[in-house]
Design an enzyme around this catalytic site. Structure first.
Site, short mmCIF file in Angstrom:
data_model
loop_
_atom_site.label_atom_id
_atom_site.label_comp_id
_atom_site.label_asym_id
_atom_site.label_seq_id
_atom_site.Cartn_x
_atom_site.Cartn_y
_atom_site.Cartn_z
N SER A 295 -13.08 77.75 -108.07
CA SER A 295 -14.47 78.16 -107.86
C SER A 295 -15.44 76.99 -108.05
O SER A 295 -15.30 76.20 -108.99
CB SER A 295 -14.82 79.28 -108.84
OG SER A 295 -16.18 79.63 -108.72
N LYS B 236 -17.68 80.15 -104.96
CA LYS B 236 -18.50 79.68 -106.08
C LYS B 236 -18.99 80.88 -106.85
O LYS B 236 -19.34 81.91 -106.26
CB LYS B 236 -19.69 78.88 -105.51
CG LYS B 236 -20.81 78.57 -106.49
CD LYS B 236 -20.50 77.37 -107.36
CE LYS B 236 -21.60 77.11 -108.39
NZ LYS B 236 -21.17 76.09 -109.38
N ASN C 260 -19.47 67.53 -114.59
CA ASN C 260 -20.52 68.19 -113.83
C ASN C 260 -21.30 69.13 -114.71
O ASN C 260 -20.79 69.70 -115.67
CB ASN C 260 -19.93 68.95 -112.62
CG ASN C 260 -19.52 70.37 -112.96
OD1 ASN C 260 -20.35 71.27 -113.02
ND2 ASN C 260 -18.23 70.56 -113.21
N CYS D 204 -18.59 81.41 -119.16
CA CYS D 204 -20.04 81.17 -119.21
C CYS D 204 -20.62 81.79 -120.48
O CYS D 204 -19.99 82.63 -121.12
CB CYS D 204 -20.68 81.80 -117.98
SG CYS D 204 -20.49 83.59 -117.97
N THR E 112 -13.75 74.06 -116.97
CA THR E 112 -13.89 72.67 -117.42
C THR E 112 -14.07 72.56 -118.94
O THR E 112 -14.49 73.51 -119.61
CB THR E 112 -15.09 72.01 -116.75
OG1 THR E 112 -16.23 72.85 -116.96
CG2 THR E 112 -14.86 71.83 -115.26
N GLY F 235 -10.84 67.03 -113.14
CA GLY F 235 -10.14 65.91 -112.52
C GLY F 235 -8.94 65.49 -113.36
O GLY F 235 -8.66 66.07 -114.41
N GLY G 250 -6.74 72.74 -113.13
CA GLY G 250 -7.25 71.63 -113.92
C GLY G 250 -6.54 70.34 -113.57
O GLY G 250 -5.36 70.16 -113.86
N GLY H 164 -9.46 71.85 -107.53
CA GLY H 164 -10.91 71.71 -107.60
C GLY H 164 -11.36 70.34 -107.16
O GLY H 164 -11.44 70.01 -105.97
N THR H 165 -11.63 69.50 -108.16
CA THR H 165 -12.21 68.18 -107.94
C THR H 165 -11.47 67.35 -106.89
O THR H 165 -12.10 66.57 -106.16
CB THR H 165 -12.23 67.44 -109.29
OG1 THR H 165 -12.89 68.29 -110.23
CG2 THR H 165 -12.98 66.14 -109.20
C1 LIG Z 1 -18.77 70.68 -109.23
C2 LIG Z 1 -18.02 71.78 -109.91
C3 LIG Z 1 -18.54 73.09 -109.92
C4 LIG Z 1 -17.85 74.12 -110.53
N1 LIG Z 1 -18.37 75.39 -110.50
C5 LIG Z 1 -17.66 76.41 -111.05
C6 LIG Z 1 -18.12 77.75 -110.97
O1 LIG Z 1 -19.17 78.04 -110.38
N2 LIG Z 1 -17.39 78.72 -111.54
C7 LIG Z 1 -16.19 78.46 -112.19
O2 LIG Z 1 -15.56 79.39 -112.67
N3 LIG Z 1 -15.74 77.20 -112.27
C8 LIG Z 1 -16.44 76.17 -111.72
N4 LIG Z 1 -15.94 74.89 -111.80
C9 LIG Z 1 -14.67 74.64 -112.49
C10 LIG Z 1 -13.52 74.57 -111.51
O3 LIG Z 1 -13.36 75.81 -110.84
C11 LIG Z 1 -12.21 74.20 -112.22
O4 LIG Z 1 -11.94 75.19 -113.17
C12 LIG Z 1 -12.28 72.87 -112.93
O5 LIG Z 1 -13.02 71.94 -112.16
C13 LIG Z 1 -10.90 72.28 -113.25
O6 LIG Z 1 -10.16 72.03 -112.08
P1 LIG Z 1 -10.09 70.58 -111.35
O7 LIG Z 1 -9.78 69.57 -112.40
O8 LIG Z 1 -9.03 70.73 -110.33
O9 LIG Z 1 -11.44 70.36 -110.76
C14 LIG Z 1 -16.62 73.85 -111.17
C15 LIG Z 1 -16.11 72.54 -111.17
C16 LIG Z 1 -16.78 71.52 -110.55
C17 LIG Z 1 -16.21 70.13 -110.57
#
Ligand SMILES: Cc1cc2nc3c(=O)[nH]c(=O)nc-3n(C[C@H](O)[C@H](O)[C@H](O)COP(=O)(O)O)c2cc1C
Ligand SMILES: Cc1cc2nc3c(=O)[nH]c(=O)nc-3n(C[C@H](O)[C@H](O)[C@H](O)COP(=O)(O)OP(=O)(O)OC[C@H]3O[C@@H](n4cnc5c(N)ncnc54)[C@H](O)[C@@H]3O)c2cc1C
Ligand code: FES
Lengths: 280, 314
Positions: free
Chosen positions: B21, B43, B67, B127, B190, B214, B240, B262-263
């Site tokens: 998301s 999102k 972020n 949240c 995160t 990331g 993650g 995600g990232t």
């Molecule tokens: C720019 C950005 C926006 C994100 N917005 C949300 C969000 O709206 N809701 C949510 O549950 N997680 C949000 N996340 C968290 C990601 O869904 C994910 O849990 C987290 O980034 C870890 O995964 P990754 O390392 O593959 O990015 C966001 C992450 C990033 C980087």
């Protein structure tokens, strides 16, 4: 499994206008003390672009520089006939330093073309472009296009010093009328530029103005354009992560319908209406 | 016959690769055919319009990023009018992520979003619980249980609880979510982090702090996914730091039935589509015939519960 088409969407009828391509570097040379010109070999699908659009560059990672996110860079030139894509950039930090290490024959992964470019409406015949520093990179292809469309164009180019003035030859070669202003000559102040622009308008009414970057120039053009009811466009910058509209990190505030709205520079922009832009 | 499908409760996904998301939107359809991935995750949306956090909203740290986007939202009405219909052209199931400031608001939003076209609801309980003490619901088992209970009563759709790494009670929170009726866990959101520009001495994010995501974050989220998979019977979706196919395999081995990316999509926009292909190739070369054969096959025999559920570095 191996037949998955990564670049088309059968069934949805939607084309995929954004491409990720490893481009081979033709050259990457210093233009003057502060700027570099990067020339890439690019396939035709990348070169179907508009002035004001940008690419998101995946900077090379080395022992010295380890940038992670992509870096946004305006299209300085796109030449389908030669299969070339040009960027003009200033080395400011880790990502641009990494790009500066690339040499002929190396590859660079680019994503694009991205964003919404400049408009040149049919009734915009007499155009004014005001650029400072590396902002010229963004406005140069607009100049080329306006010449192709046979529009009259005046470019006010501003820089700290005469030595740092970029692209004057580029504009002169296009037959554009160039007015160079610099800090060292004291000609680049807001007041001095205002009287230059007022003079141009008195001579021949301007139909549209374009600029990018500088806050000072934004405010100046907003005021002149409002007085004379001239439409205008500005290309803006903001930190980016995805570059294609997903993450919402690149928003900026804009005046609209009496209120303030946030828009994504990478998607709704980077080109916006001059009067809607909020200076910072 | 190679079977790369996976089962998340009642929902069958044709492959275990889906977006995280906030790192995915309709815009990615301009890059590749979104129907090649296992599911679509939107999102996080809130009931009311929100503008999100001040800029700069992102900054990079060594090989990863922080972020503080916040949850800018056009509101649930616009979401139902514009976003849900967009995804109806795809076969991949649509997972809608929601957030709210209290358990009651969560439940009413969940009810409102349970409409045709939505296959499951991901509840972003990472949240802050504004009506209570502002701490994230998923930081504690009690608040997790309370909000998940209300959510459970509000919808018949599958509920995926998205956990936070900002807790010292990972397995207790996971069990509380399961007990209260979650159909799956997404592990995880995160990790709260910070970066300061040493020249200006200003924090690099407009919001002071933000979430780490990331590659640097992967070992932490992987550890949590493993612990959750060990402590609950519902499926765990690993999330993650995934950026290579080896990362995907590692999560599956740890016990995740699917993964979210995600990232990495910001760096390589087509990565999810590539992962689907790479996963099939990996299974084939390993002589495996299904994803199921990998899920939870970690060789941790002999490890005591004390070790498996450890919440402090040894
Ligand atoms: C720019 C950005 C926006 C994100 N917005 C949300 C969000 O709206 N809701 C949510 O549950 N997680 C949000 N996340 C968290 C990601 O869904 C994910 O849990 C987290 O980034 C870890 O995964 P990754 O390392 O593959 O990015 C966001 C992450 C990033 C980087
Ligand atoms: C649409 C667009 C077009 C651009 N076109 C050009 C161009 O043609 N030529 C040129 O020289 N520069 C251009 N820039 C600015 C360029 O993106 C930055 O100079 C570059 O990202 C700096 O990266 P760095 O790692 O060298 O610097 P650092 O300061 O180390 O960067 C740290 C982080 O901040 C971001 N960042 C820093 N400055 C900017 C900035 N001004 N705008 C957006 N993000 C920034 C970086 O991307 C990186 O994520 C453009 C920016 C945008 C948004
Ligand atoms: S950079 Fe991600 S939305 Fe603009």
């Amino acid at each position: 499994m191996k037949s998955i088409a990564l670049d088309t969407a059968p069934g949805t009828g939607y084309a995929n206008p954004i491409h990720e391509v490893e481009c081979i570097i033709r050259s990457n040379d210093t233009v003057n003390g502060e700027y570099r010109l990067l020339v890439l070999n690019a396939p035709l699908e990348l070169l179907d672009c508009e002035p004001g659009q940008f690419f998101h560059l995946l900077c090379p990672v080395s022992g010295t520089f380890k940038p992670y996110l992509r870096r946004p860079m305006s299209i300085y030139g796109y030449y389908p006939d030669r299969g070339e894509l040009h960027f003009l950039y200033k080395v400011t930090g880790e990502g641009t330093s990494a790009i500066a290490t690339l040499t002929t024959g190396d590859t660079l992964n680019v994503l694009g073309p991205l964003g919404r470019g400049f408009d040149i409406l049919p009734n915009w015949q007499n155009l004014l472009l005001v650029a400072r520093g590396v902002g010229l990179a963004t406005l140069a292809p607009l100049a080329l296009k306006s010449r192709r469309l046979n529009r009259k164009l005046t470019a006010i180019c501003s820089a700290r010093s005469r030595k740092l003035l970029l692209s004057l030859d580029y504009f002169n070669d296009l037959g554009v009328r160039v007015i160079a202003v610099t800090d060292e000559d004291g000609t680049s102040s807001v007041e001095s530029m205002r009287s230059i622009i007022e003079g141009l308008i008195a001579e021949d009414p301007i139909d549209a103005m374009y600029t990018c970057g500088s806050n000072r120039i934004l405010k100046l053009l907003q005021s002149v354009a409002a007085t004379h009811r001239i439409p205008g466009q500005i290309a803006l910058e903001q930190q980016m992560a995805c570059g294609i509209g997903m993450c919402q990190c690149c928003v900026r505030a804009f005046h609209r319908d009496g209120g303030i709205v946030n828009e994504r520079v990478c998607k709704e922009g980077p080109v916006f209406h001059l009067q809607e832009a909020v200076g910072c | 016959m190679l079977d790369i499908s996976t089962q998340i409760g009642t929902l069958k996904l044709k492959n275990p690769i889906m977006p995280a998301s906030g790192t995915f939107s309709e815009d990615l359809a301009d890059v590749f055919d979104l129907d090649v991935i296992g599911a679509h995750v939107t999102k996080t949306v809130t009931r009311e319009k929100r503008s999100g956090n001040p800029t700069p909203r992102v900054c990079e740290v060594r090989g990863s990023m922080l972020n503080s986007i916040g949850i800018p939202s056009k509101g649930v009405e616009a979401f139902k009018k514009d976003v849900i219909p967009f995804y109806s052209r795809y076969n991949a199931p649509l997972i809608v992520s929601i957030s709210a400031g209290s358990a009651d608001e969560f439940a009413s939003l969940c009810e409102e979003i349970s409409v045709p076209g939505v296959a499951a609801v991901e509840v972003n309980i990472s949240c802050p619980n504004i009506k209570d003490d502002g701490k994230a619901f998923a930081m504690r088992p009690s608040t997790t249980h309370a909000v998940m209970r209300k959510l459970r009563d509000s919808t018949d759709l599958p509920l995926w609880a998205k956990l936070t790494p900002n807790t010292g009670e990972t397995t207790e929170v996971a069990k509380a979510a399961e007990e209260a009726g979650a159909d799956a866990l997404v592990v995880s959101n995160t990790l709260l982090a910070m970066a300061i520009d040493i020249k200006t001495r200003r924090p690099k994010l407009g919001n002071l702090m933000g979430g780490l995501s990331g590659p640097a974050f992967k070992p932490i989220a992987l550890r949590m996914a493993y612990q959750c998979a060990k402590s609950v019977d519902i499926p765990v979706i690993g999330c993650g730091g995934i950026s290579t196919i080896e990362d995907v395999i590692e999560y599956l081995i740890a016990g995740a039935a699917a993964v979210q990316i995600g990232t990495a999509t910001f760096i390589e926009p087509k990565i999810m589509a590539r992962m689907v292909v790479d996963l099939a190739v990996y299974l084939e070369t390993q002589g495996l015939s299904s994803v199921r054969q990998l899920v939870g096959c970690v060789d941790d025999k002999g490890a005591s519960d004390g070790l498996v559920f450890m919440e402090a570095a040894p």
